[in-house]
Design an enzyme around this catalytic site. Structure first.
Site, short mmCIF file in Angstrom:
data_model
loop_
_atom_site.label_atom_id
_atom_site.label_comp_id
_atom_site.label_asym_id
_atom_site.label_seq_id
_atom_site.Cartn_x
_atom_site.Cartn_y
_atom_site.Cartn_z
N ARG A 1 0.81 -1.21 0.00
CA ARG A 1 0.00 0.00 0.00
C ARG A 1 0.85 1.27 0.00
NH1 ARG A 1 -2.49 2.94 4.30
NH2 ARG A 1 -2.16 1.33 5.82
N ARG B 1 -3.50 13.18 -7.60
CA ARG B 1 -4.55 12.86 -6.63
C ARG B 1 -5.36 14.08 -6.25
NH1 ARG B 1 -7.14 11.65 -3.62
NH2 ARG B 1 -6.57 10.78 -1.63
N ASP C 1 -9.19 0.61 -2.43
CA ASP C 1 -9.01 0.51 -0.98
C ASP C 1 -9.84 -0.66 -0.48
OD1 ASP C 1 -7.73 2.14 1.39
OD2 ASP C 1 -9.67 1.42 2.09
N ARG D 1 2.29 7.29 -2.54
CA ARG D 1 2.21 8.49 -1.70
C ARG D 1 3.53 9.23 -1.57
NH1 ARG D 1 -1.29 8.91 3.62
NH2 ARG D 1 -0.22 7.04 4.32
N TYR E 1 -12.92 -2.58 11.35
CA TYR E 1 -13.32 -1.18 11.06
C TYR E 1 -14.81 -0.98 11.32
CZ TYR E 1 -8.78 0.00 9.09
OH TYR E 1 -7.44 0.25 8.94
O1 CP3 Z 1 -0.98 2.06 -2.43
C1 CP3 Z 1 -1.83 1.92 -3.28
O2 CP3 Z 1 -2.19 2.84 -4.01
C2 CP3 Z 1 -2.40 0.55 -3.48
C3 CP3 Z 1 -3.83 0.48 -3.20
C4 CP3 Z 1 -4.24 0.35 -1.75
C5 CP3 Z 1 -4.80 1.39 -0.96
N1 CP3 Z 1 -5.25 0.85 0.21
C6 CP3 Z 1 -4.94 2.81 -1.34
C7 CP3 Z 1 -4.87 3.82 -0.27
C8 CP3 Z 1 -4.28 -0.81 -0.99
C9 CP3 Z 1 -3.73 -2.18 -1.34
C10 CP3 Z 1 -4.93 -0.48 0.25
C11 CP3 Z 1 -5.23 -1.47 1.27
C12 CP3 Z 1 -5.62 -1.03 2.61
N2 CP3 Z 1 -6.36 0.05 2.97
C13 CP3 Z 1 -5.33 -1.77 3.77
C14 CP3 Z 1 -4.61 -3.09 3.80
C15 CP3 Z 1 -3.15 -2.95 3.65
C16 CP3 Z 1 -2.44 -2.38 4.83
O3 CP3 Z 1 -1.81 -1.36 4.66
O4 CP3 Z 1 -2.50 -2.98 5.91
C17 CP3 Z 1 -5.87 -1.08 4.86
C18 CP3 Z 1 -5.79 -1.47 6.31
C19 CP3 Z 1 -6.54 0.07 4.34
C20 CP3 Z 1 -7.31 1.11 5.08
C21 CP3 Z 1 -6.69 2.44 4.89
N3 CP3 Z 1 -6.87 3.21 3.76
C22 CP3 Z 1 -5.78 3.12 5.74
C23 CP3 Z 1 -5.31 2.62 7.09
C24 CP3 Z 1 -5.41 4.31 5.08
C25 CP3 Z 1 -4.40 5.33 5.54
C26 CP3 Z 1 -4.92 6.62 5.98
C27 CP3 Z 1 -3.80 7.65 6.00
O5 CP3 Z 1 -3.95 8.65 5.32
O6 CP3 Z 1 -2.80 7.41 6.68
C28 CP3 Z 1 -6.11 4.34 3.86
C29 CP3 Z 1 -6.01 5.39 2.83
C30 CP3 Z 1 -5.34 4.98 1.57
N4 CP3 Z 1 -5.66 3.87 0.85
C31 CP3 Z 1 -4.32 5.70 0.89
C32 CP3 Z 1 -4.03 4.99 -0.27
C33 CP3 Z 1 -3.08 5.35 -1.35
C34 CP3 Z 1 -3.65 7.00 1.33
C35 CP3 Z 1 -4.48 8.20 1.32
C36 CP3 Z 1 -4.89 8.76 -0.01
O7 CP3 Z 1 -4.11 8.76 -1.00
O8 CP3 Z 1 -6.01 9.25 -0.02
#
Ligand code: CP3
Length: 323
Positions: A2, A15, A51, A6, A126
């Site tokens: 993931r 984005r 996501d 970023r 969640y």
């Molecule tokens: O990185 C990628 O672009 C791949 C796609 C991807 C995302 N989320 C995009 C994302 C994948 C594979 C995920 C999986 C995901 N999402 C998991 C499982 C993997 C892991 O890391 O354990 C979990 C637990 C989530 C839930 C989630 N979504 C979290 C905890 C967050 C972080 C919030 C933060 O800002 O710190 C997200 C947001 C998210 N999902 C982002 C991305 C690129 C970052 C924020 C954004 O760009 O808007």
């Protein structure tokens, strides 16, 4: 892993400031965001920009992904009445944008695309906690207080994840990764009793599609054997467990993926280089190792360091064939 994107300026530009959930609904944008880290780093596979909460949002659960925090649920799940809030996912009509993104990517990419879904337990955590949690007390309480409700909830979430993964693979994804990010907070006993059956339902439900199935958790060293036995071809390992130990736990038929500490990538290159070497050595320079980070890329990571990591792994001597 993931959030490789970023760390990239081109990602932040593309984005803009909209919610990730809106970005996912625009296939051309989601495809571009998927391809950016592949172009920049030359990695061997792409992971779909989406996501884990996307299928839940698509069936009408009110979830927002809050920057710097993660998924937040408007009305958290409390008991049996909430099961009615989870109807089956119909990917063709509920998530056509995911299918379209996969179709674009399969045409554009020169590397395989990894599709993914959240595992039932991580999604449930969640839904029950209402957002990210430190203690996971509400989810554990419901599991012990109302095990019947908990098991039914996980079973429905298994159907949701399976439907989502099957549609991604049918549209062209070449592998399926099941993210059980928070399973590591459970005792092996509770994992086996309450979580393994639901995750096994997802993984075994993909068997006929013939794509590699990757099963990932964080802090899940004690669960690796069960995570493999759930029907995985590859088990993701974080940095807390050495890949040598992980191999013993998953057995010779299952590959390991990991496990460079994302925080190690913030150090100067000589330190990072030593860490990469150690990961390769722990894996024994043998087949059946997918080099990866142990968890997501930290946003403050220098893209130049990640590019060097990829180059170093590509230049490592090829593994000898298995006897
Ligand atoms: O990185 C990628 O672009 C791949 C796609 C991807 C995302 N989320 C995009 C994302 C994948 C594979 C995920 C999986 C995901 N999402 C998991 C499982 C993997 C892991 O890391 O354990 C979990 C637990 C989530 C839930 C989630 N979504 C979290 C905890 C967050 C972080 C919030 C933060 O800002 O710190 C997200 C947001 C998210 N999902 C982002 C991305 C690129 C970052 C924020 C954004 O760009 O808007």
């Amino acid at each position: 892993m993931r959030q490789a994107g970023r760390s990239l300026p081109e990602y932040r530009r593309a984005r803009r400031n909209e919610s990730i959930l809106d970005a996912v609904r625009v296939p051309a944008l989601a495809a571009e965001l998927t391809m950016q880290p592949v172009r920049r780093y030359g990695v061997d596979a792409a992971i779909l920009f989406s996501d884990i909460v996307v299928p839940l949002v698509a069936i009408g659960v009110d979830i927002d992904v809050v920057a710097g925090r993660g998924p937040v649920v408007e009305a958290p799940f409390r008991g049996p009445d909430d099961l009615a809030r989870l109807r089956p996912l119909e990917p063709d009509s509920d998530t056509p944008y995911v299918i379209e993104t996969v179709e674009i990517l399969v045409k554009e990419l020169s590397v395989p695309l990894i599709g993914f879904a959240g595992a039932p337990f991580t999604l449930a955590s969640y839904l029950i906690e209402g957002g990210p949690s430190r203690s996971f007390s509400k989810v554990k309480k419901l599991m012990l207080e109302e095990p019947g409700t908990f098991d039914r909830l996980l079973d429905r979430l298994a159907d949701l994840s399976l439907a989502s993964l099957r549609s991604q693979v049918r549209s062209g994804a070449a592998a399926a990764q099941l993210f059980d990010s928070w399973a590591g907070i459970l005792s092996p006993h509770h994992y086996e009793r309450h979580v393994l059956p639901a995750s096994a339902k997802v993984l075994s439900g993909l068997a006929d599609l013939g794509v590699p199935r990757i099963h990932f958790g964080v802090g899940s060293g004690e669960l690796l054997g069960m995570m493999a036995a759930a029907g995985a071809d590859v088990v993701g390992v974080d940095w807390r467990t050495s890949l040598a130990d992980a191999r013993e736990r998953v057995g010779p038929a299952v590959a390991v993926q990991g496990n460079l500490d994302p925080a190690a990538c913030l150090a100067p290159w000589t330190a990072v280089q030593a860490e990469v070497s150690r990961v390769l050595d722990d894996a024994g320079h043998l087949p059946g190792h997918v080099f990866n980070l142990g968890h997501g890329v930290l946003p403050e990571t220098d893209p130049g360091i990640l590019a060097e990591v990829v180059r170093m792994v590509h230049e490592a001597p090829p593994a000898p064939p298995r006897p």
